[in-house]
Enzyme design. Sequence first.
Site, PDB file in Angstrom:
ATOM      1  N   LYS A 169       0.821  -1.219   0.000  1.00 59.87           N
ATOM      2  CA  LYS A 169       0.000   0.000   0.000  1.00 59.87           C
ATOM      3  C   LYS A 169       0.854   1.268   0.000  1.00 59.87           C
ATOM      4  O   LYS A 169       0.359   2.347  -0.338  1.00 59.87           O
ATOM      5  CB  LYS A 169      -0.960   0.020   1.183  1.00 59.87           C
ATOM      6  CG  LYS A 169      -0.324   0.193   2.545  1.00 59.87           C
ATOM      7  CD  LYS A 169      -1.376   0.151   3.645  1.00 59.87           C
ATOM      8  CE  LYS A 169      -0.775   0.315   5.027  1.00 59.87           C
ATOM      9  NZ  LYS A 169      -0.150   1.642   5.229  1.00 59.87           N
ATOM     10  N   ASP A 170       2.130   1.149   0.372  1.00 60.55           N
ATOM     11  CA  ASP A 170       3.017   2.313   0.401  1.00 60.55           C
ATOM     12  C   ASP A 170       3.750   2.527  -0.916  1.00 60.55           C
ATOM     13  O   ASP A 170       4.412   3.558  -1.095  1.00 60.55           O
ATOM     14  CB  ASP A 170       4.054   2.165   1.524  1.00 60.55           C
ATOM     15  CG  ASP A 170       3.415   2.198   2.904  1.00 60.55           C
ATOM     16  OD1 ASP A 170       2.365   2.839   3.055  1.00 60.55           O
ATOM     17  OD2 ASP A 170       3.984   1.583   3.825  1.00 60.55           O
ATOM     18  N   ARG A 228      -8.053   9.292   3.905  1.00 61.19           N
ATOM     19  CA  ARG A 228      -9.096   8.318   3.568  1.00 61.19           C
ATOM     20  C   ARG A 228      -9.848   7.869   4.809  1.00 61.19           C
ATOM     21  O   ARG A 228     -11.093   7.896   4.858  1.00 61.19           O
ATOM     22  CB  ARG A 228      -8.492   7.102   2.854  1.00 61.19           C
ATOM     23  CG  ARG A 228      -9.500   5.956   2.673  1.00 61.19           C
ATOM     24  CD  ARG A 228      -8.859   4.707   2.117  1.00 61.19           C
ATOM     25  NE  ARG A 228      -7.844   4.124   2.976  1.00 61.19           N
ATOM     26  CZ  ARG A 228      -8.107   3.354   4.039  1.00 61.19           C
ATOM     27  NH1 ARG A 228      -9.354   3.112   4.396  1.00 61.19           N
ATOM     28  NH2 ARG A 228      -7.119   2.842   4.743  1.00 61.19           N
ATOM     29  N   ARG A 229      -9.109   7.427   5.827  1.00 61.49           N
ATOM     30  CA  ARG A 229      -9.761   6.938   7.037  1.00 61.49           C
ATOM     31  C   ARG A 229     -10.551   8.040   7.728  1.00 61.49           C
ATOM     32  O   ARG A 229     -11.644   7.801   8.248  1.00 61.49           O
ATOM     33  CB  ARG A 229      -8.714   6.343   7.982  1.00 61.49           C
ATOM     34  CG  ARG A 229      -8.163   5.011   7.497  1.00 61.49           C
ATOM     35  CD  ARG A 229      -7.012   4.526   8.358  1.00 61.49           C
ATOM     36  NE  ARG A 229      -6.572   3.189   7.941  1.00 61.49           N
ATOM     37  CZ  ARG A 229      -5.351   2.717   8.136  1.00 61.49           C
ATOM     38  NH1 ARG A 229      -4.432   3.464   8.742  1.00 61.49           N
ATOM     39  NH2 ARG A 229      -5.034   1.503   7.727  1.00 61.49           N
ATOM     40  N   ARG A 281       0.104   9.654  14.338  1.00 59.73           N
ATOM     41  CA  ARG A 281       1.160   9.115  13.486  1.00 59.73           C
ATOM     42  C   ARG A 281       2.085   8.244  14.319  1.00 59.73           C
ATOM     43  O   ARG A 281       1.943   8.147  15.536  1.00 59.73           O
ATOM     44  CB  ARG A 281       1.945  10.242  12.816  1.00 59.73           C
ATOM     45  CG  ARG A 281       1.123  11.070  11.842  1.00 59.73           C
ATOM     46  CD  ARG A 281       1.994  12.013  11.031  1.00 59.73           C
ATOM     47  NE  ARG A 281       1.212  12.838  10.142  1.00 59.73           N
ATOM     48  CZ  ARG A 281       0.803  12.468   8.936  1.00 59.73           C
ATOM     49  NH1 ARG A 281       1.112  11.269   8.475  1.00 59.73           N
ATOM     50  NH2 ARG A 281       0.093  13.280   8.181  1.00 59.73           N
ATOM     51  N   GLY A 282       3.032   7.603  13.656  1.00 50.52           N
ATOM     52  CA  GLY A 282       3.975   6.743  14.346  1.00 50.52           C
ATOM     53  C   GLY A 282       3.751   5.287  13.994  1.00 50.52           C
ATOM     54  O   GLY A 282       2.814   4.929  13.280  1.00 50.52           O
ATOM     55  N   THR A 318       3.498   2.663  18.811  1.00 49.35           N
ATOM     56  CA  THR A 318       3.266   4.035  19.267  1.00 49.35           C
ATOM     57  C   THR A 318       1.785   4.373  19.251  1.00 49.35           C
ATOM     58  O   THR A 318       1.244   4.973  20.195  1.00 49.35           O
ATOM     59  CB  THR A 318       4.034   5.034  18.385  1.00 49.35           C
ATOM     60  OG1 THR A 318       5.434   4.786  18.508  1.00 49.35           O
ATOM     61  CG2 THR A 318       3.737   6.470  18.795  1.00 49.35           C
ATOM     62  N   ARG A 319       1.105   3.994  18.204  1.00 48.77           N
ATOM     63  CA  ARG A 319      -0.323   4.302  18.084  1.00 48.77           C
ATOM     64  C   ARG A 319      -1.133   3.565  19.158  1.00 48.77           C
ATOM     65  O   ARG A 319      -2.033   4.153  19.779  1.00 48.77           O
ATOM     66  CB  ARG A 319      -0.827   3.934  16.690  1.00 48.77           C
ATOM     67  CG  ARG A 319      -0.145   4.718  15.581  1.00 48.77           C
ATOM     68  CD  ARG A 319      -0.708   4.385  14.224  1.00 48.77           C
ATOM     69  NE  ARG A 319       0.165   4.849  13.159  1.00 48.77           N
ATOM     70  CZ  ARG A 319      -0.168   4.899  11.878  1.00 48.77           C
ATOM     71  NH1 ARG A 319      -1.368   4.510  11.504  1.00 48.77           N
ATOM     72  NH2 ARG A 319       0.687   5.328  10.974  1.00 48.77           N
ATOM     73  N   CYS A 379      -1.918   8.294  -1.889  1.00 55.50           N
ATOM     74  CA  CYS A 379      -2.372   7.934  -0.551  1.00 55.50           C
ATOM     75  C   CYS A 379      -2.903   9.118   0.241  1.00 55.50           C
ATOM     76  O   CYS A 379      -3.523   8.941   1.292  1.00 55.50           O
ATOM     77  CB  CYS A 379      -1.252   7.255   0.223  1.00 55.50           C
ATOM     78  SG  CYS A 379       0.216   8.281   0.448  1.00 55.50           S
TER      79      CYS A 379
END
Length: 303
Positions: free
Chosen positions: A78-79, A126-127, A144-145, A149-150, A237
């Site tokens: 996806k990246d 998107r989310r 982010r992270g 982390t999230r 993205c």
Amino acid sequence: MIIRVGTRESKLAMLQTEYVIGRMKEVCDAHFSIVKIKTAGDIESPSSLQKIGSGIFEKEIDEALLRGEVDLAVHSMKDVPTSIPEGLILAAIPQRLSPNDVFVSRDYDNVASLPKGGFVGTSSPRRAAQIRSLRGDLQIASLRGNIDTRLRRLKEGKFHGIVLAEAALIRMGAMDGRRERLPIDLVPTSPGQGALAVIIRKGDAAMLALASKINYADAMEEVIAERAFLRRLGCGCSSPVGCTAATTGSKLMISCGLYSIDGARFKLFKFEFPRGDAERYGAEAAEMALSDCAVASFWRRAL
């Protein structure tokens, strides 16, 4: 023979690379060496990542591959930008994990149970748009992270819930806690989500022969269709769009959605095609979505 595999240093990237190497060891007698490479996405501050553009987690690895410093690269599909650098090719996509997103929370079982005005953590346009399309009263907070982390910030009570890729949680062994698997029909995800990309130099017959042994044709067909859809839209993205394909028997099903930035306006689609020409049908799905009158009223302003 030692095969050098280029990847990022993150825990998730290492797990993904080790998975690919494990599959390759099942079909060859070669030895493997992991080459950890820092990318712009690892070095830049979280606030500046979106300004850098696409390819922030791949560019340095792909450049090392082109220079011959590694023999193949493993990326999160996806990246990977829809245009792969000249001189490189997508050689394989191993078996794909879930393409779904999941809502994760300490205290709530699903998005519907969140309090009015609740905070949902994500930095994905998107989310963010999709969550607002489900619940217009919810507030989006930047998150982010890496996955650890999230999840830590969620446990600290920074958010009522967060949205993550289910495949990432599976690979990290972090499937505990309250979560809701968001259905693809309502929340189509990023093209390539749940899939891994094995990238090699164009013309490297030995690496192509090896990579082809771990390729899953269904996953490759799905991802090709998804990326063709995104390519036809001419966005990446940072745009509020989702597209997830699924192969079922002789059919290629494409679920997709286009959203305004605030999620107030959106249109979901589901297309059915015969299998065999994923590139063509992904582009056709995008054409049909763009020709929809409801989409025309908001989509250009979303970009």
